[in-house]
Motif scaffolding. Structure first.
Motif, PDB file in Angstrom:
ATOM      1  N   THR A 158       4.848   2.760   1.887  1.00 17.21           N
ATOM      2  CA  THR A 158       5.990   2.989   1.073  1.00 17.21           C
ATOM      3  C   THR A 158       6.416   4.425   1.231  1.00 17.21           C
ATOM      4  OG1 THR A 158       5.232   1.174  -0.292  1.00 17.21           O
ATOM      5  CG2 THR A 158       7.081   2.466  -1.118  1.00 17.21           C
ATOM      6  N   ILE A 159       5.004   5.391   1.058  1.00 17.59           N
ATOM      7  CA  ILE A 159       5.593   6.872   0.949  1.00 17.59           C
ATOM      8  C   ILE A 159       6.060   7.248   2.265  1.00 17.59           C
ATOM      9  CG2 ILE A 159       4.348   9.003   0.772  1.00 17.59           C
ATOM     10  CD1 ILE A 159       2.432   7.745  -1.536  1.00 17.59           C
ATOM     11  N   LYS A 160       5.784   6.925   3.476  1.00 16.50           N
ATOM     12  CA  LYS A 160       6.074   7.179   4.744  1.00 16.50           C
ATOM     13  C   LYS A 160       7.668   6.896   4.964  1.00 16.50           C
ATOM     14  CE  LYS A 160       2.313   7.181   7.913  1.00 16.50           C
ATOM     15  NZ  LYS A 160       1.210   5.994   8.817  1.00 16.50           N
ATOM     16  N   LEU A 161       7.650   5.625   4.293  1.00 18.99           N
ATOM     17  CA  LEU A 161       9.309   5.405   4.467  1.00 18.99           C
ATOM     18  C   LEU A 161      10.239   6.307   3.651  1.00 18.99           C
ATOM     19  CD1 LEU A 161       9.211   1.352   4.181  1.00 18.99           C
ATOM     20  CD2 LEU A 161       9.495   2.681   6.197  1.00 18.99           C
ATOM     21  N   LEU A 162       9.629   6.591   2.133  1.00 22.76           N
ATOM     22  CA  LEU A 162      10.555   7.377   1.360  1.00 22.76           C
ATOM     23  C   LEU A 162      10.424   8.863   1.762  1.00 22.76           C
ATOM     24  CD1 LEU A 162       8.903   6.266  -2.055  1.00 22.76           C
ATOM     25  CD2 LEU A 162      11.253   6.061  -1.639  1.00 22.76           C
TER      26      LEU A 162
ATOM     27  N   PRO B 177       0.662  -1.201   0.013  1.00 24.34           N
ATOM     28  CA  PRO B 177       0.031   0.092  -0.140  1.00 24.34           C
ATOM     29  C   PRO B 177       0.991   1.342  -0.063  1.00 24.34           C
ATOM     30  CG  PRO B 177      -0.800  -1.607   1.563  1.00 24.34           C
ATOM     31  CD  PRO B 177       0.487  -2.135   0.992  1.00 24.34           C
ATOM     32  N   SER B 178       0.313   2.307  -0.788  1.00 30.18           N
ATOM     33  CA  SER B 178       1.053   3.441  -1.013  1.00 30.18           C
ATOM     34  C   SER B 178       1.349   4.195   0.576  1.00 30.18           C
ATOM     35  CB  SER B 178       0.235   4.479  -1.695  1.00 30.18           C
ATOM     36  OG  SER B 178       0.076   4.265  -3.132  1.00 30.18           O
TER      37      SER B 178
ATOM     38  N   ALA C 111      -0.545   9.468  -5.046  1.00 28.47           N
ATOM     39  CA  ALA C 111      -0.279   9.629  -3.772  1.00 28.47           C
ATOM     40  C   ALA C 111       0.868  10.546  -3.338  1.00 28.47           C
ATOM     41  CB  ALA C 111      -0.500   8.401  -2.908  1.00 28.47           C
ATOM     42  N   PHE C 112       1.850  10.214  -3.867  1.00 25.99           N
ATOM     43  CA  PHE C 112       3.436  10.598  -3.748  1.00 25.99           C
ATOM     44  C   PHE C 112       3.150  11.941  -4.080  1.00 25.99           C
ATOM     45  CE2 PHE C 112       7.730  11.631  -4.742  1.00 25.99           C
ATOM     46  CZ  PHE C 112       8.134  11.315  -3.740  1.00 25.99           C
ATOM     47  N   GLU C 113       2.767  12.263  -5.207  1.00 23.10           N
ATOM     48  CA  GLU C 113       2.745  13.643  -5.504  1.00 23.10           C
ATOM     49  C   GLU C 113       1.945  14.393  -4.661  1.00 23.10           C
ATOM     50  OE1 GLU C 113       2.349  13.880  -9.993  1.00 23.10           O
ATOM     51  OE2 GLU C 113       1.292  15.895  -9.541  1.00 23.10           O
TER      52      GLU C 113
END
Ligand code: UDP
Ligand code: MG
Length: 209
Positions: free
Chosen positions: A85-89, A81-82, A115-117
């Motif tokens: 991964t996004i929290k880690l990045l 789930p995004s 989501a990242f954007e």
């Protein structure tokens, strides 16, 4: 109700994060050489390499509460789930003093991308796309012996399918914006790096050594 995106936009003090960074997404099928070439780019052009897969594997090892979920998804070649991964990045970007990052193996689907954007406000400078035949990628994955739980033929086939169905649309999205730099990744490592080098040299990252 505050959504994951709203919450993630804030830091611990509740303010919006605004560290200004340059990001290059490094995409390509499993075994296309992303990690190998990122190491070369780091050495010659001063970027910090963030591999989404490596961050997820480190999260499993750290004994995090998401560890089991991540482990199961990696074994199946599925996209984590995004949110995870996004929290880690995001954490890796914030903790690092550098302002230039290669994000390797992410975004893997349109939802990851959007989501990242929206969470980080970051748009990639460009997207480096390693283009390689499945036959060659399969050969590399089966020969690399890194002890990865997903480098077996059954999971490799699933990862190829996920790449074609979910990740190629992300590359098409950026291609329509003129942001894709496509590399013939079937050549030996040095030959591929020659093409990579010219992309970064043209883009103005002339920290070359
Ligand atoms: N993965 C994920 N999201 C990401 C990156 C990786 O879910 O943003 C998971 C996914 O299950 C993938 C695995 O981690 O198959 C390995 O990813 P990695 O980028 O390390 O390997 P690649 O498939 O590119 O060789
Ligand atoms: Mg990798």
């Amino acid at each position: 109700m505050e959504t994951f995106v709203d919450a993630a936009k804030k830091d611990a003090n509740g303010s919006v994060q605004n560290k200004s960074v340059t990001v290059v997404f490094v995409l390509g099928g499993p075994g296309s050489g992303k990690g190998t070439q990122c190491a070369n780019i780091v050495e010659h052009f001063g970027y910090t390499h963030l591999s989404a897969g490596d961050l997820l594997r480190a999260e499993i090892k750290s004994g995090s509460e998401n560890g089991t979920l991540i482990d199961n998804m990696i074994k199946e070649g599925k996209i984590v789930p995004s949110e995870v991964t996004i929290k880690l990045l995001q954490r890796a970007i914030q903790e690092n003093g550098n302002d230039k990052f290669l994000i390797d193996g992410f975004p893997r689907n349109e939802e990851n991308r959007a989501a990242f954007e929206s969470v980080t406000g970051i748009e990639p400078e460009f997207v480096l796309f390693f283009d390689c035949s499945e036959e060659e990628m399969e050969r590399r994955l089966l020969n690399r012996n890194q002890g990865r739980v997903d480098d077996n033929i059954e999971t490799i086939r699933k990862r190829f399918k996920v790449f074609l169905d979910s990740s190629l649309p992300v590359i098409e999205y950026y291609n329509a914006k003129g942001k894709v730099r496509k590399i013939d990744a079937a050549k030996p490592i040095e030959g591929v790096f020659e093409s990579v080098r010219s992309v970064f040299t043209v883009s103005g990252d002339k920290v070359a050594a």
